[in-house]
Motif scaffolding. Structure first.
Motif, mmCIF file in Angstrom:
data_model
loop_
_atom_site.group_PDB
_atom_site.id
_atom_site.type_symbol
_atom_site.label_atom_id
_atom_site.label_comp_id
_atom_site.label_asym_id
_atom_site.label_seq_id
_atom_site.Cartn_x
_atom_site.Cartn_y
_atom_site.Cartn_z
ATOM 1 N N ILE A 189 -6.014 25.170 46.616
ATOM 2 C CA ILE A 189 -6.251 26.245 47.589
ATOM 3 C C ILE A 189 -7.121 27.336 46.973
ATOM 4 C CG2 ILE A 189 -5.130 28.061 48.948
ATOM 5 C CD1 ILE A 189 -2.698 26.160 49.163
ATOM 6 N N HIS A 213 -10.609 28.617 48.437
ATOM 7 C CA HIS A 213 -10.683 30.026 48.843
ATOM 8 C C HIS A 213 -11.821 30.732 48.120
ATOM 9 C CE1 HIS A 213 -9.554 34.309 49.071
ATOM 10 N NE2 HIS A 213 -8.983 33.984 50.217
ATOM 11 N N LYS A 247 -12.206 31.144 56.453
ATOM 12 C CA LYS A 247 -10.875 31.328 55.885
ATOM 13 C C LYS A 247 -9.777 31.052 56.909
ATOM 14 C CE LYS A 247 -12.260 34.382 52.146
ATOM 15 N NZ LYS A 247 -12.131 35.710 51.504
ATOM 16 N N ARG A 248 -10.081 31.256 58.181
ATOM 17 C CA ARG A 248 -9.099 30.878 59.203
ATOM 18 C C ARG A 248 -8.915 29.360 59.220
ATOM 19 N NH1 ARG A 248 -11.902 34.699 62.306
ATOM 20 N NH2 ARG A 248 -12.881 33.056 63.582
ATOM 21 N N TRP A 249 -10.033 28.629 59.096
ATOM 22 C CA TRP A 249 -9.937 27.170 59.006
ATOM 23 C C TRP A 249 -9.195 26.755 57.737
ATOM 24 C CZ3 TRP A 249 -10.712 24.684 63.263
ATOM 25 C CH2 TRP A 249 -11.682 25.110 64.191
ATOM 26 N N LEU A 250 -9.420 27.510 56.648
ATOM 27 C CA LEU A 250 -8.740 27.215 55.381
ATOM 28 C C LEU A 250 -7.231 27.298 55.551
ATOM 29 C CD1 LEU A 250 -8.607 26.891 52.242
ATOM 30 C CD2 LEU A 250 -8.765 29.375 52.114
ATOM 31 N N TRP A 251 -6.743 28.422 56.057
ATOM 32 C CA TRP A 251 -5.299 28.604 56.193
ATOM 33 C C TRP A 251 -4.726 27.699 57.281
ATOM 34 C CZ3 TRP A 251 -3.538 30.216 51.994
ATOM 35 C CH2 TRP A 251 -4.212 31.180 51.246
ATOM 36 N N GLY A 252 -5.522 27.390 58.291
ATOM 37 C CA GLY A 252 -5.092 26.397 59.280
ATOM 38 C C GLY A 252 -4.906 25.040 58.634
ATOM 39 N N VAL A 292 -4.167 24.554 55.458
ATOM 40 C CA VAL A 292 -2.967 24.632 54.614
ATOM 41 C C VAL A 292 -1.715 24.357 55.453
ATOM 42 C CG1 VAL A 292 -1.511 26.188 53.251
ATOM 43 C CG2 VAL A 292 -3.989 26.198 52.921
ATOM 44 N N LEU A 293 -1.635 25.006 56.621
ATOM 45 C CA LEU A 293 -0.483 24.789 57.499
ATOM 46 C C LEU A 293 -0.414 23.339 57.977
ATOM 47 C CD1 LEU A 293 -0.550 28.046 59.668
ATOM 48 C CD2 LEU A 293 1.065 27.448 57.848
ATOM 49 N N VAL A 295 -9.093 20.595 53.882
ATOM 50 C CA VAL A 295 -7.979 21.354 53.306
ATOM 51 C C VAL A 295 -6.648 20.674 53.629
ATOM 52 C CG1 VAL A 295 -6.792 23.573 53.273
ATOM 53 C CG2 VAL A 295 -9.283 23.507 53.460
#
Length: 275
Positions: free
Chosen positions: A19, A23, A35-40, A42-43, A120
């Motif tokens: 991550i 990031h 970064k929204r796609w990144l954390w999406g 991760v979830l 991700v």
């Protein structure tokens, strides 16, 4: 409990590394909603791991009277997956950052947020799925383990991973990535040996494998694997104070196979680099 703490610690640090790489790249190479796609992602990766955990639990219930055989199979699967992960990291660890960044660059060039999310999700899902299989195999090899101590061990492992990642991010002043991976890969191989040994013991208890000679010796006077300290050594290395001959032969076979695989992978990497 010690196995749970170690697995959660090691796998959480590796997930944080993945991550962190993604990031950092998105911070230096902004993409639309990157970064929204990144954390999406991760979830989504965590959701994939959770679905796998539910699937394993459901499968163990479906097998019914064959549940012990299913658990033994998962113990061996977890041991094999640990060995594969160690060998994979030895071969691809140096290029991991480059491969992840190349995937992000390709998605950014196509302005494809879903590509970032998928990359991700697969990266995090892989780490999470490995953790699920390792933990399931560990719990399958532990008879009558209480739930709360295992949960506390998992939380402690995650907190330790946060501390370790922070130390690693200091640039090697206290702990280097190279030292971390070298030390933990030895510990992982020992843990896989412990899981493999517990799987062999389970097959012997089910009368699928013969014990041959049981026990072969008694070293409980030196270190009893039923004591607190001996239990930790047993859980992390596969030590037995009263081993059966079949268990000892299997343990030796495990290490011979691991050493042979490491030599084969090393020769393959050397050949590829020389080409």
């Amino acid at each position: 409990m010690e196995q749970v703490l170690f697995i959660v610690w090691r796998e959480s640090v590796e997930a944080m590394l993945v991550i962190g790489i993604l990031h950092a790249w998105l911070s230096q190479n902004p993409a639309a909603g990157g970064k929204r796609w990144l954390w999406g992602g991760v979830l989504a990766g965590l959701l994939l791991a959770a679905l796998l955990a539910l699937g394993l639990f459901a499968a163990s219930e479906v097998f019914g009277r064959y549940q012990e055989l299913f658990q033994a199979a998962m113990v061996f699967s977890a041991a094999a997956l640990i060995v594969h992960m160690v060998l994979w990291m030895r071969e691809h660890g140096r290029s991991l950052k480059r491969e992840l960044e190349a995937g992000l660059a390709a998605s950014r060039a196509r302005n494809n947020g879903w590509g970032i999310l998928l990359l991700v999700a697969l990266a995090v899902g892989r780490e999470g799925s490995e953790t699920v299989v390792f933990l399931y195999g560990t719990l399958s090899g532990s008879e009558g383990a209480a739930l709360w101590p295992l949960l506390l061990a998992g939380v402690a492992g995650f907190l330790l991973a946060l501390l370790s990642f922070w130390l690693l991010q200091l640039g090697g002043r206290y702990l280097s990535w190279r030292l971390f991976f070298r030390a933990t890969e030895i510990m992982l191989l020992l843990l896989a040996a412990a899981l493999f040994t517990s799987g062999i013991d389970k097959l012997i208890s089910l009368d699928i494998l013969p014990a041959l000679v049981d026990p072969l010796w008694d070293s409980s006077a030196l270190l009893d694997d039923m004591s607190a300290s001996g239990g930790v050594v047993s859980a992390l290395t596969g030590y037995r104070a009263h081993p059966a001959l079949m268990t000892l032969l299997a343990y030796a076979g495990y290490w011979l196979a691991v050493l042979a695989l490491m030599r084969w992978r090393s020769r393959r990497v050397a050949t590829r680099l020389a080409a």
